[in-house]
Design an enzyme around this catalytic site. Structure first.
Site, mmCIF file in Angstrom:
data_model
loop_
_atom_site.group_PDB
_atom_site.id
_atom_site.type_symbol
_atom_site.label_atom_id
_atom_site.label_comp_id
_atom_site.label_asym_id
_atom_site.label_seq_id
_atom_site.Cartn_x
_atom_site.Cartn_y
_atom_site.Cartn_z
ATOM 1 N N ARG A 176 0.817 -1.199 0.028
ATOM 2 C CA ARG A 176 -0.044 -0.013 -0.060
ATOM 3 C C ARG A 176 0.933 1.112 -0.056
ATOM 4 O O ARG A 176 2.080 1.061 0.666
ATOM 5 C CB ARG A 176 -0.867 0.040 1.272
ATOM 6 C CG ARG A 176 -1.842 -1.316 1.225
ATOM 7 C CD ARG A 176 -2.548 -1.189 2.726
ATOM 8 N NE ARG A 176 -3.458 -2.286 2.890
ATOM 9 C CZ ARG A 176 -2.922 -3.472 3.524
ATOM 10 N NH1 ARG A 176 -1.904 -3.617 3.981
ATOM 11 N NH2 ARG A 176 -3.824 -4.413 3.437
ATOM 12 N N LYS A 221 -1.773 -2.585 7.973
ATOM 13 C CA LYS A 221 -2.799 -2.316 8.820
ATOM 14 C C LYS A 221 -2.955 -2.954 9.856
ATOM 15 O O LYS A 221 -2.584 -4.292 10.072
ATOM 16 C CB LYS A 221 -4.279 -2.540 8.203
ATOM 17 C CG LYS A 221 -4.365 -1.752 6.965
ATOM 18 C CD LYS A 221 -5.736 -1.846 6.143
ATOM 19 C CE LYS A 221 -6.069 -0.950 5.069
ATOM 20 N NZ LYS A 221 -7.046 -1.078 4.480
ATOM 21 N N HIS A 246 -2.332 2.221 -5.886
ATOM 22 C CA HIS A 246 -2.989 0.878 -5.646
ATOM 23 C C HIS A 246 -3.430 0.254 -7.097
ATOM 24 O O HIS A 246 -3.596 -1.058 -6.930
ATOM 25 C CB HIS A 246 -4.601 1.472 -5.143
ATOM 26 C CG HIS A 246 -4.793 0.567 -4.032
ATOM 27 N ND1 HIS A 246 -4.250 0.774 -2.713
ATOM 28 C CD2 HIS A 246 -5.822 -0.266 -3.579
ATOM 29 C CE1 HIS A 246 -4.621 -0.075 -1.831
ATOM 30 N NE2 HIS A 246 -5.707 -0.639 -2.284
ATOM 31 N N ARG A 280 -0.658 -2.170 -6.966
ATOM 32 C CA ARG A 280 -0.854 -3.188 -5.851
ATOM 33 C C ARG A 280 -1.901 -4.253 -6.480
ATOM 34 O O ARG A 280 -1.493 -5.724 -6.105
ATOM 35 C CB ARG A 280 -1.515 -2.701 -4.769
ATOM 36 C CG ARG A 280 -2.061 -3.420 -3.757
ATOM 37 C CD ARG A 280 -2.204 -2.631 -2.287
ATOM 38 N NE ARG A 280 -2.993 -3.515 -1.218
ATOM 39 C CZ ARG A 280 -2.356 -4.260 -0.533
ATOM 40 N NH1 ARG A 280 -1.066 -4.459 -0.347
ATOM 41 N NH2 ARG A 280 -3.046 -5.002 0.557
ATOM 42 N N HIS A 330 -3.373 -8.842 3.852
ATOM 43 C CA HIS A 330 -5.098 -8.986 3.909
ATOM 44 C C HIS A 330 -5.207 -9.686 5.120
ATOM 45 O O HIS A 330 -4.575 -10.948 5.254
ATOM 46 C CB HIS A 330 -5.502 -9.676 2.692
ATOM 47 C CG HIS A 330 -5.498 -8.893 1.374
ATOM 48 N ND1 HIS A 330 -5.621 -9.487 0.387
ATOM 49 C CD2 HIS A 330 -5.469 -7.632 1.204
ATOM 50 C CE1 HIS A 330 -5.540 -8.573 -0.744
ATOM 51 N NE2 HIS A 330 -5.570 -7.318 -0.192
ATOM 52 N N TYR A 383 -9.468 -11.193 -6.441
ATOM 53 C CA TYR A 383 -8.162 -11.335 -7.789
ATOM 54 C C TYR A 383 -8.265 -12.576 -8.462
ATOM 55 O O TYR A 383 -8.132 -12.555 -9.531
ATOM 56 C CB TYR A 383 -6.744 -11.006 -7.125
ATOM 57 C CG TYR A 383 -6.783 -9.808 -6.662
ATOM 58 C CD1 TYR A 383 -6.593 -8.615 -7.177
ATOM 59 C CD2 TYR A 383 -6.583 -9.567 -5.134
ATOM 60 C CE1 TYR A 383 -6.348 -7.234 -6.519
ATOM 61 C CE2 TYR A 383 -6.340 -8.373 -4.405
ATOM 62 C CZ TYR A 383 -6.292 -7.194 -5.100
ATOM 63 O OH TYR A 383 -6.252 -6.243 -4.582
#
Length: 304
Positions: free
Chosen positions: A153, A179, A249, A252, A275, A284
């Site tokens: 990210r 995150k 992004h 990414r 994730h 994806y």
């Protein structure tokens, strides 16, 4: 609440590369949310609760309010998506401790697939910095290689320090914090390593101008690159390559899709992407399925 909404809109424009129309829609939808809370306070803005005090029950009541206004399901879904995106951003940035919109219900609508580049488009993009012989171009070459090599990210990318990378030996890697403050170690392939070596040895000292900056990627003033700076750099190179709609992004998304098309296991791609839930990574696979269908339609003698 107004301040947090503006922060979010800036993030959507700078990091996610959202279009002017998308930003306008978010602004209108979130202004409606704010107006609703003002109305709940008897039209007294001075008593508007801090955004960290907004809870799930209040947001669910807001959704009921929207449905009572006879909005179409798709319109309610869009407004709910704006609210969820706002609070997800605030939670991800550590501005609120709990995300009250995490379980917010919404009318079911089709989920759009992320925008990705073809391998040929990636090659064309990565070729652009090589057209110039400047410290900034060497930095940008390393930056583009790094983003596509790791799928980070942009917020993770601009937070990298010199100590975040290991380029010696056969296991070159970068350690980034994602995150939830979760760390992950991502391998770096040889082309990205070569670009990073060139940047660190030849270009970065010229950009640093004697400053003792710990950031890995710096601007011409010797300061840490910002999200907005990265987004603008990529946008300019993409336009030079004749590719529209490219953001950090996008690289990414392309990283994940190209790995899956190359038969990388889904769990490994999940780990590399950072994730929390594999369902996010599974999105994806729909892109790889579309790719396989295209190959099938071109190759099978009866498909045409």
């Amino acid at each position: 609440m107004e301040h947090e909404i503006q922060q979010f809109l800036t993030y959507m424009a700078a990091e996610r590369g959202a279009s002017a129309n998308t930003i306008s829609a978010y602004r209108n939808d979130l202004a409606q949310l704010r107006s609703y809370f003002v109305e709940q306070q008897g039209d007294n803005e001075s008593t508007l609760p801090p955004i960290e005090e907004v809870d799930a029950e209040q947001l669910q009541e807001y959704i009921v309010h929207l449905r009572e206004q006879q909005y179409a399901a798709a319109t309610v879904a869009r407004k709910v998506a704006a609210v969820k995106s706002l609070f997800s951003y605030l939670h991800g940035e550590g501005l609120i401790e709990v995300n009250p919109a995490e379980q917010l219900s919404s009318p079911r609508v089709g989920r759009s697939l992320p925008r990705t580049l073809t391998i040929q488009e990636v090659d064309a993009l990565l070729e652009q910095p090589g057209r110039w012989d400047t410290p900034e171009a060497a930095r940008d070459q390393a930056m583009l290689e790094m983003l596509y090599a790791t799928g980070m990210r942009v917020s993770e990318f601009v937070s990298l320090d010199l100590s975040s990378i290991e380029l010696q030996g056969q296991r070159a890697s970068v350690r980034c914090v994602g995150k939830g403050r979760r760390e992950r170690l991502i391998p770096i392939h040889s082309a990205a390593v070569a670009a990073l070596h060139h940047y660190l040895q030849e270009a970065r000292p010229k950009l640093a101008r004697g400053r003792r900056e710990v950031a890995l990627f710096i601007n011409r003033r010797g300061e840490r690159l910002t999200r907005q700076g990265v987004w603008l750099i990529i946008k300019n190179y993409a336009e030079a390559a004749g590719i529209s709609g490219v953001t950090p992004h996008t690289l990414r998304h392309s990283f994940a899709t190209h790995l899956l098309r190359g038969a990388a296991p889904l769990r490994n791609v999940q780990e590399l992407m950072g994730h929390a839930n594999i369902s996010t990574t599974q999105l994806y696979t729909q892109l790889t399925d579309e790719h396989l269908r295209d190959v099938y339609d071109r190759a099978h003698p009866r498909a045409s």
